[in-house]
Design a protein around this motif. Sequence first.
Motif, PDB file in Angstrom:
ATOM      1  N   GLU A  84       0.825  -1.210   0.000  1.00 34.30           N
ATOM      2  CA  GLU A  84       0.000   0.000   0.000  1.00 34.30           C
ATOM      3  C   GLU A  84       0.863   1.266   0.000  1.00 34.30           C
ATOM      4  N   THR A 140      -7.048  -1.333   0.517  1.00 31.89           N
ATOM      5  CA  THR A 140      -6.988  -1.109  -0.920  1.00 31.89           C
ATOM      6  C   THR A 140      -7.895  -2.087  -1.655  1.00 31.89           C
ATOM      7  N   ASN A 141      -8.721  -1.539  -2.525  1.00 34.59           N
ATOM      8  CA  ASN A 141      -9.584  -2.345  -3.385  1.00 34.59           C
ATOM      9  C   ASN A 141      -8.870  -2.517  -4.723  1.00 34.59           C
ATOM     10  N   PRO A 142      -8.481  -3.734  -5.090  1.00 34.35           N
ATOM     11  CA  PRO A 142      -7.701  -3.924  -6.323  1.00 34.35           C
ATOM     12  C   PRO A 142      -8.373  -3.344  -7.562  1.00 34.35           C
ATOM     13  N   GLN A 143      -9.692  -3.485  -7.664  1.00 28.26           N
ATOM     14  CA  GLN A 143     -10.394  -2.965  -8.835  1.00 28.26           C
ATOM     15  C   GLN A 143     -10.362  -1.444  -8.854  1.00 28.26           C
ATOM     16  N   ALA A 265      -0.791  -2.824  -9.416  1.00 29.27           N
ATOM     17  CA  ALA A 265      -2.241  -2.994  -9.488  1.00 29.27           C
ATOM     18  C   ALA A 265      -2.621  -4.325 -10.120  1.00 29.27           C
ATOM     19  N   GLY A 268       0.346  -7.126  -7.868  1.00 27.16           N
ATOM     20  CA  GLY A 268       0.761  -6.872  -6.492  1.00 27.16           C
ATOM     21  C   GLY A 268       2.256  -6.826  -6.299  1.00 27.16           C
TER      22      GLY A 268
END
Length: 370
Positions: A84, A140-143, A265, A268
């Motif tokens: 992050e 954190t939202n990957p999308q 993104a 990772g």
Amino acid sequence: MTFLRRQGTISIEVTVSRGVASSVAVKANRPQGLTGIFVGHRAEEAPTLARQLFSLCGFSQSVASRLAILNAADLPMGEGERVEAAAGLHAERIFETLRALILHWPSPLPSELARVAGRCLRQAQAASQEIIAQASSGKTNPQHLALAVARLCSVARAIGVSDPGDMPLPGSACAAMLQDIVDDRVFADRRLDALTVEDDLEVIARLRDEPDYTNLPDLPGRVVETGAHARRPAWEAAAGSHLAQRFLARIADVGYCLGQLKTLAGAGDHDWATLACGAPTPGAGGYGAVECARGRLYHQAEIGDNGRLSAYRILAPTAWNFHPAGPFVETLLWSRIGSDDCAPRSVSRLAVLFDPCVAFDVGIREADDA
């Protein structure tokens, strides 16, 4: 709340003799006693305080502080927090680089390019702040991250940032800025001596032991530089002038960070070692170092038995680059900048491409024997 919207100024006074910069005096007017604000606070409060204190690169300041506190307590930063932090650091570095170039460029852009650049800069700020907000939340939202990264890539491309290693896109604001300086031969190339992780232990030891080191850092026998040009200097073949090399290094750094964000993104993956590090400080405390937009940033902390900060130190990149005997002065000194209206413009171009974290003023005067 941000306490320091204007963190002082740098005064650049140049004496010109027959068109040549015969002497250069750089004086920084920085707030005094800033790090004393940290002393007495609980150690875990330091990263938030660091982010509140600095209007520029606030996330980088908070990460450097977090690393310093963790290392002072001999604790590691978890892999999830690193991922992050890496996302936020790259996003901030991209925006801060673009912001400084577009807002501080000494020559006005054509009106249409200026409108496009201004609009893109606002969009880049929104995208970078979204990434930083996700990084700060720890959720954190990957999308959502991928969408914000895509927007940041799109606006950077609209400003003219192409793939790493390529020239700015034709017809863009970056291309216009490069055209402004590509044939400017005022400044000669100089031997680059980059500040790196290999220097950290000596820097931190002297930062702890020498009260004025935060304002006047040095390494014996060296003229140290930090920032994009020090990280990515390989533009000699592509660029026609020293200023162009510096400009292209800044653009390449943006391209590199965009690539790192896309990889992060998508899979990772991240290269933490090139972005940040830290360690316990021999004797007491710990430090954190972060490669932010303007170069290598250091925080060093010591924690008392009561869990509160007993000492705190910050060393900013600008202190190296605009040292009175540093790389900016060495590049400018003995350069043929002229003695007419071109002289302030030449000095301002060079200063913008060294990218100080505070405002600067340029004064030009003729030598008495000119």
